[in-house]
Design a protein around this motif. Structure first.
Motif, PDB file in Angstrom:
ATOM      1  N   PHE A  92       0.845  -1.204   0.000  1.00 41.15           N
ATOM      2  CA  PHE A  92       0.000   0.000   0.000  1.00 41.15           C
ATOM      3  C   PHE A  92       0.874   1.247   0.000  1.00 41.15           C
ATOM      4  O   PHE A  92       1.968   1.255   0.561  1.00 41.15           O
ATOM      5  CB  PHE A  92      -0.912   0.025   1.238  1.00 41.15           C
ATOM      6  CG  PHE A  92      -1.908  -1.091   1.272  1.00 41.15           C
ATOM      7  CD1 PHE A  92      -3.081  -1.021   0.527  1.00 41.15           C
ATOM      8  CD2 PHE A  92      -1.672  -2.226   2.038  1.00 41.15           C
ATOM      9  CE1 PHE A  92      -3.991  -2.066   0.539  1.00 41.15           C
ATOM     10  CE2 PHE A  92      -2.579  -3.275   2.057  1.00 41.15           C
ATOM     11  CZ  PHE A  92      -3.746  -3.193   1.309  1.00 41.15           C
ATOM     12  N   GLY A  93       0.361   2.317  -0.591  1.00 40.89           N
ATOM     13  CA  GLY A  93       1.082   3.576  -0.645  1.00 40.89           C
ATOM     14  C   GLY A  93       1.075   4.318   0.682  1.00 40.89           C
ATOM     15  O   GLY A  93       1.870   5.227   0.888  1.00 40.89           O
ATOM     16  N   GLY A  94       0.186   3.948   1.588  1.00 42.29           N
ATOM     17  CA  GLY A  94       0.099   4.591   2.890  1.00 42.29           C
ATOM     18  C   GLY A  94      -1.125   4.093   3.637  1.00 42.29           C
ATOM     19  O   GLY A  94      -1.895   3.256   3.134  1.00 42.29           O
ATOM     20  N   ARG A  95      -1.307   4.615   4.855  1.00 44.00           N
ATOM     21  CA  ARG A  95      -2.452   4.213   5.681  1.00 44.00           C
ATOM     22  C   ARG A  95      -3.774   4.516   4.993  1.00 44.00           C
ATOM     23  O   ARG A  95      -4.742   3.784   5.110  1.00 44.00           O
ATOM     24  CB  ARG A  95      -2.444   4.977   7.023  1.00 44.00           C
ATOM     25  CG  ARG A  95      -1.370   4.631   7.958  1.00 44.00           C
ATOM     26  CD  ARG A  95      -1.385   5.449   9.255  1.00 44.00           C
ATOM     27  NE  ARG A  95      -1.843   6.815   9.100  1.00 44.00           N
ATOM     28  CZ  ARG A  95      -2.893   7.342   9.742  1.00 44.00           C
ATOM     29  NH1 ARG A  95      -3.589   6.631  10.585  1.00 44.00           N
ATOM     30  NH2 ARG A  95      -3.227   8.592   9.547  1.00 44.00           N
ATOM     31  N   GLU A  96      -3.812   5.635   4.257  1.00 41.98           N
ATOM     32  CA  GLU A  96      -5.031   6.062   3.581  1.00 41.98           C
ATOM     33  C   GLU A  96      -5.451   5.063   2.505  1.00 41.98           C
ATOM     34  O   GLU A  96      -6.633   4.746   2.365  1.00 41.98           O
ATOM     35  CB  GLU A  96      -4.844   7.461   2.970  1.00 41.98           C
ATOM     36  CG  GLU A  96      -4.568   8.544   3.973  1.00 41.98           C
ATOM     37  CD  GLU A  96      -3.113   8.641   4.434  1.00 41.98           C
ATOM     38  OE1 GLU A  96      -2.254   7.866   3.935  1.00 41.98           O
ATOM     39  OE2 GLU A  96      -2.835   9.475   5.317  1.00 41.98           O
ATOM     40  N   GLU A  97      -4.484   4.596   1.742  1.00 41.71           N
ATOM     41  CA  GLU A  97      -4.785   3.625   0.677  1.00 41.71           C
ATOM     42  C   GLU A  97      -5.299   2.322   1.282  1.00 41.71           C
ATOM     43  O   GLU A  97      -6.212   1.690   0.740  1.00 41.71           O
ATOM     44  CB  GLU A  97      -3.531   3.376  -0.151  1.00 41.71           C
ATOM     45  CG  GLU A  97      -3.773   2.534  -1.389  1.00 41.71           C
ATOM     46  CD  GLU A  97      -2.516   2.358  -2.217  1.00 41.71           C
ATOM     47  OE1 GLU A  97      -2.260   1.205  -2.627  1.00 41.71           O
ATOM     48  OE2 GLU A  97      -1.790   3.352  -2.437  1.00 41.71           O
ATOM     49  N   LEU A  98      -4.732   1.923   2.410  1.00 39.68           N
ATOM     50  CA  LEU A  98      -5.196   0.715   3.103  1.00 39.68           C
ATOM     51  C   LEU A  98      -6.620   0.908   3.611  1.00 39.68           C
ATOM     52  O   LEU A  98      -7.462   0.016   3.460  1.00 39.68           O
ATOM     53  CB  LEU A  98      -4.248   0.381   4.258  1.00 39.68           C
ATOM     54  CG  LEU A  98      -4.638  -0.763   5.189  1.00 39.68           C
ATOM     55  CD1 LEU A  98      -4.906  -2.055   4.430  1.00 39.68           C
ATOM     56  CD2 LEU A  98      -3.543  -0.975   6.232  1.00 39.68           C
TER      57      LEU A  98
END
Length: 194
Positions: A50-56
């Motif tokens: 994932f690119g970051g927590r937001e993408e997850l």
């Protein structure tokens, strides 16, 4: 395992960790380090998935929505061809599915709002998908001919969200049958039913 299988396994472990951590303590309080610790992967491996927590969070929200849509669509197909039959079956299916796991309900109804702009587009797609499902289910019903079914669908979706937030946050949450009864009442009355 192949490299693709390892990546899929890590991704699924992160989704599982996020399912619990994003529900409680919540998205804002969950760090990448905590997600990685829970999923038992390295921080580097996180960024391979994932690119970051937001993408997850977006991937998790979209999974919850897809599962919910499938459950509601099946209930609507099997429901009697009346306004009360369709409304009761679809609403009950959604509420029972959302509340069967408190984490799902929290992610779909609390964290979606608490995450700020992170889920705005995903949330709008979900609302649009549910609204289309309601429109299609009521298209042939004579009770719904005189009103804008899309606006009624949006209103009922908003009401369901608030009812489920009450279920999640109230000191003494209403029982599921009461939530269904109230939501069906709102929907039926909105379309001019008894």
């Amino acid at each position: 395992m192949s490299a693709e299988q390892r990546l899929a396994d890590r991704r699924e472990r992160l989704m599982t960790a996020a399912y619990t951590l994003y529900a409680k303590p919540g998205f804002a309080a969950t760090t990448i380090e905590r997600l990685c610790s829970e999923a038992r992967i390295s921080n580097r491996a996180f960024y391979e998935c994932f690119g970051g927590r937001e993408e997850l969070l977006q991937a998790l929200h979209e999974r919850c929505v897809e599962e919910s849509l499938a459950v509601v669509a099946k209930a609507l197909q099997e429901a009697p061809g009346t306004l009360d039959g369709k409304a009761g079956a679809g609403i009950r299916a959604y509420i029972e599915f959302a509340t069967a796991d408190w984490r799902r309900a929290r992610i779909m109804h609390l964290e979606v709002r608490r995450s700020g702009d992170v889920l705005t587009a995903s949330r709008q797609r979900a609302v649009d998908s549910f609204a289309r499902l309601v429109e299609e289910a009521t298209a042939e019903l004579p009770e719904s001919a005189a009103v804008n079914r899309r606006l009624v669908a949006l209103g009922v979706i908003g009401a369901l969200q608030e009812l489920l937030i009450e279920w999640l946050l109230a000191d003494r949450p209403p029982d599921i049958d009461e939530l269904v009864e109230v939501a069906v009442h709102i929907f039926s009355r909105s379309l001019g039913g008894p």
